[in-house]
Design an enzyme around this catalytic site. Structure first.
Site, mmCIF file in Angstrom:
data_model
loop_
_atom_site.group_PDB
_atom_site.id
_atom_site.type_symbol
_atom_site.label_atom_id
_atom_site.label_comp_id
_atom_site.label_asym_id
_atom_site.label_seq_id
_atom_site.Cartn_x
_atom_site.Cartn_y
_atom_site.Cartn_z
ATOM 1 N N SER A 27 55.081 39.323 26.693
ATOM 2 C CA SER A 27 54.267 40.490 27.077
ATOM 3 C C SER A 27 53.844 41.327 25.879
ATOM 4 O O SER A 27 53.185 42.357 26.058
ATOM 5 C CB SER A 27 55.035 41.360 28.079
ATOM 6 N N ASN A 115 65.718 46.652 31.023
ATOM 7 C CA ASN A 115 65.247 47.157 32.321
ATOM 8 C C ASN A 115 65.139 48.684 32.345
ATOM 9 O O ASN A 115 64.124 49.237 32.777
ATOM 10 C CB ASN A 115 66.179 46.675 33.438
ATOM 11 N N THR A 160 22.848 66.413 56.485
ATOM 12 C CA THR A 160 23.807 65.615 57.244
ATOM 13 C C THR A 160 23.023 64.371 57.641
ATOM 14 O O THR A 160 21.814 64.462 57.894
ATOM 15 C CB THR A 160 24.326 66.336 58.502
ATOM 16 N N HIS A 161 23.687 63.225 57.656
ATOM 17 C CA HIS A 161 23.010 61.943 57.914
ATOM 18 C C HIS A 161 21.893 61.696 56.904
ATOM 19 O O HIS A 161 20.947 60.964 57.192
ATOM 20 C CB HIS A 161 22.437 61.888 59.336
ATOM 21 N N SER A 282 13.483 49.816 31.913
ATOM 22 C CA SER A 282 13.411 48.447 32.411
ATOM 23 C C SER A 282 12.748 47.587 31.348
ATOM 24 O O SER A 282 11.839 48.040 30.654
ATOM 25 C CB SER A 282 12.585 48.420 33.699
ATOM 26 N N LYS A 288 9.981 52.848 34.337
ATOM 27 C CA LYS A 288 11.307 53.082 34.889
ATOM 28 C C LYS A 288 12.189 53.948 34.004
ATOM 29 O O LYS A 288 12.181 53.854 32.787
ATOM 30 C CB LYS A 288 12.017 51.742 35.112
ATOM 31 N N GLU A 295 25.280 54.795 38.095
ATOM 32 C CA GLU A 295 25.522 53.565 38.859
ATOM 33 C C GLU A 295 26.810 52.898 38.399
ATOM 34 O O GLU A 295 27.556 52.321 39.193
ATOM 35 C CB GLU A 295 24.345 52.608 38.693
ATOM 36 N N GLN A 327 56.646 43.097 35.355
ATOM 37 C CA GLN A 327 55.911 43.064 34.090
ATOM 38 C C GLN A 327 54.403 43.110 34.329
ATOM 39 O O GLN A 327 53.638 43.453 33.427
ATOM 40 C CB GLN A 327 56.299 41.799 33.310
#
Ligand code: ARG
Length: 481
Positions: A27, A115, A160-161, A282, A288, A295, A327
């Site tokens: 590790s 441990n 709303t919505h 773009s 663009k 995003e 681990q």
């Protein structure tokens, strides 16, 4: 005699490990980042076993100084030193110490196990990581609060919505996200408290046989308290789940704000503008300007949610106490906290790059019949039962739609022609500023309420106190001075 890179556990084995066993078992490539914490924990442990009579004071001083020198070497190594052949960070540190001090180095591991050692290292790391995320979260909140401040007086539609509902102050919108992040800060602080427990002294699983002062070890390393059950202490990764769950919540919230800003930045909405610096173009379409940073924050939140699930699934079937499955905790937590950090910092930069477009926000706030509730309330004030008022205003909305005008374009006589209950002052209640001013209750969008909420949020952020990292943890070579 073991040399650097040799195993810690070879005595009962005749054959060396298979290369594929090494590939799955070693590790060091992952836990190398715990070098500082492992060395700090080892310094505290050397002092503790000296206190228990295992080492003379001179041996303790030599071990502590040797560990300080191991850190001086480690801090300049930027890639995990896999060529050392060490299985993990604990092996590497002990091998380096023994190469430096000879047989004395081999006394350090008395009464301890990897441990309780790894649980201690990881908790030290977690406390620092959570504190860093807390201060990044605080910076993001500061950016939202500043956006609220510089958008003073801007009126925007709330939805709303995703249908226009009622107007709000842009600052009110900013503070809605600040409220989510305020809860996240509490969750992070709670996970910091959960990590603030010292497992050292639990040894492999049943507690060390040497009479070490566990409270003194905890104090030396800056832990608030010691673990209360050795079996639990070496196998508990709840502190990791706590931090991943706080991270998952933050992911949900960052994804929501990103989504909303992506929508508001489209020409169709046009409620906000983004600085060029946080967008891209773009390769094909010259017009663009894409909100890529938003995003990506939205996209990365999926990974933050998955990290919690990944570790929870690893843990859920494990018997007590330590199992090597544990681990697999570090790759998940390290990666998730790095992504969370990037998301928080990138989101902060994007919020700094946002400006509301006041005229467009205002125009949109008037659209879609957003004053309908006001007209209904106006009728209620004139004695009409709300249910009837709702119905009457429904007819007004339909009428305006048929004429192709906004509600605010209707005059008192237009309204009275639809229903005799409307008063001469009916159009006044549809003015945006009047609509806002009427929401003058705690939590509402009236300007005075938003200003007070902003002050409260500001002072909550100012009150953030992060735990101090003790010298031996911050810089284990400080023991050399
Ligand atoms: N590399 C191990 C881990 O991260 C350290 C603990 C190893 N303990 C053991 N008994 N093999 O979990």
């Amino acid at each position: 005699m073991p040399q650097p890179g040799h195993k810690l556990w070879g005595g009962r084995f005749e054959d060396g490990p298979d290369p594929l066993f090494r590939a799955i078992n070693d590790s060091l490539p992952v836990d190398w980042v715990l070098a500082r914490h492992d060395i700090a924990g080892s310094i505290a442990w050397a002092e503790a076993i000296a206190g228990a009579g295992v080492l003379t004071d001179a041996e303790r001083d030599d071990l502590v100084a040797g560990l300080g020198r191991v850190w001086e070497k480690a801090r300049d190594i930027h890639e995990p030193p896999v060529e050392s052949g060490a299985e993990d960070i604990h092996t590497w540190v002990e091998a380096e110490l023994t190469a430096d001090l000879g047989d004395l180095g081999k006394k350090l591991h008395t009464g301890r196990s990897r441990n309780d050692q790894v649980a201690t290292d990881f908790r030290l790391w977690a406390k620092e990581s959570i504190a860093e995320r807390l201060s990044e979260l605080n910076a993001l909140r500061g950016a939202l609060q500043s956006l609220a401040e510089r958008s003073e007086g801007v009126v925007m539609p709330a939805y709303t919505h995703l249908q226009p509902a009622q107007p709000v102050l842009a600052g009110h919108w900013c503070l809605a996200y600040d409220a989510m992040l305020s809860r996240d800060a509490k969750r992070l602080a709670n996970s910091l408290d959960g990590a603030d427990v010292c497992p050292l002294g639990s040894a492999a699983l049943s507690g060390t046989t040497f009479p070490v002062d566990r409270d003194a070890i905890a104090r030396r390393l800056g832990f608030a308290r010691v673990s209360t059950n050795s079996l639990d202490a070496v196998s508990d990764r709840d502190f990791c789940l706590d931090m991943l769950s706080a991270g998952a919540f933050i992911g949900v919230h960052l994804s929501r704000i990103s989504e909303e800003l992506v929508v508001y930045a489209t020409p169709g909405f046009g409620l906000i503008a983004l600085e060029d610096a946080v967008t891209s173009g773009s390769s094909l379409m010259p017009q663009k300007k894409n909100p890529d940073a938003l995003e990506l924050v939205r996209g990365k939140s999926g990974g933050l949610l998955a990290a919690f699930q990944s570790l929870a699934v690893t843990l859920k079937g494990l018997p007590l106490a330590y199992n090597k499955d544990l681990q697999e905790d570090k790759p998940v937590v390290f990666a998730a906290m790095a992504e969370l950090s990037l998301c928080l910092r990138a989101a902060t930069r994007v919020i700094e790059a946002v400006s509301f477009v006041p005229e467009r926000c205002r125009e949109a706030a008037l659209q879609g019949g957003s004053a309908a509730t006001e007209l209904a309330d106006h009728l209620v004030e004139r004695g009409v039962p709300f249910r009837d008022a709702h119905h009457i205003v429904g007819r007004v909305v339909k009428n305006a739609e048929q004429q192709g005008v906004q509600l605010q374009d209707l005059t008192a006589s237009d309204l009275k022609a639809i229903d005799g209950h409307f008063g001469d002052n009916a159009p006044d209640c549809m003015k945006l500023e009047a609509m806002l001013a009427r929401r003058d209750i705690p939590g509402g969008t009236a300007p005075a309420q938003v200003a007070a909420a902003l002050q409260a949020a500001r002072s909550e952020c100012r009150a953030l106190i992060l735990p101090e990292v003790p010298d031996i943890v911050r810089d284990p070579s400080s023991v050399l001075r």
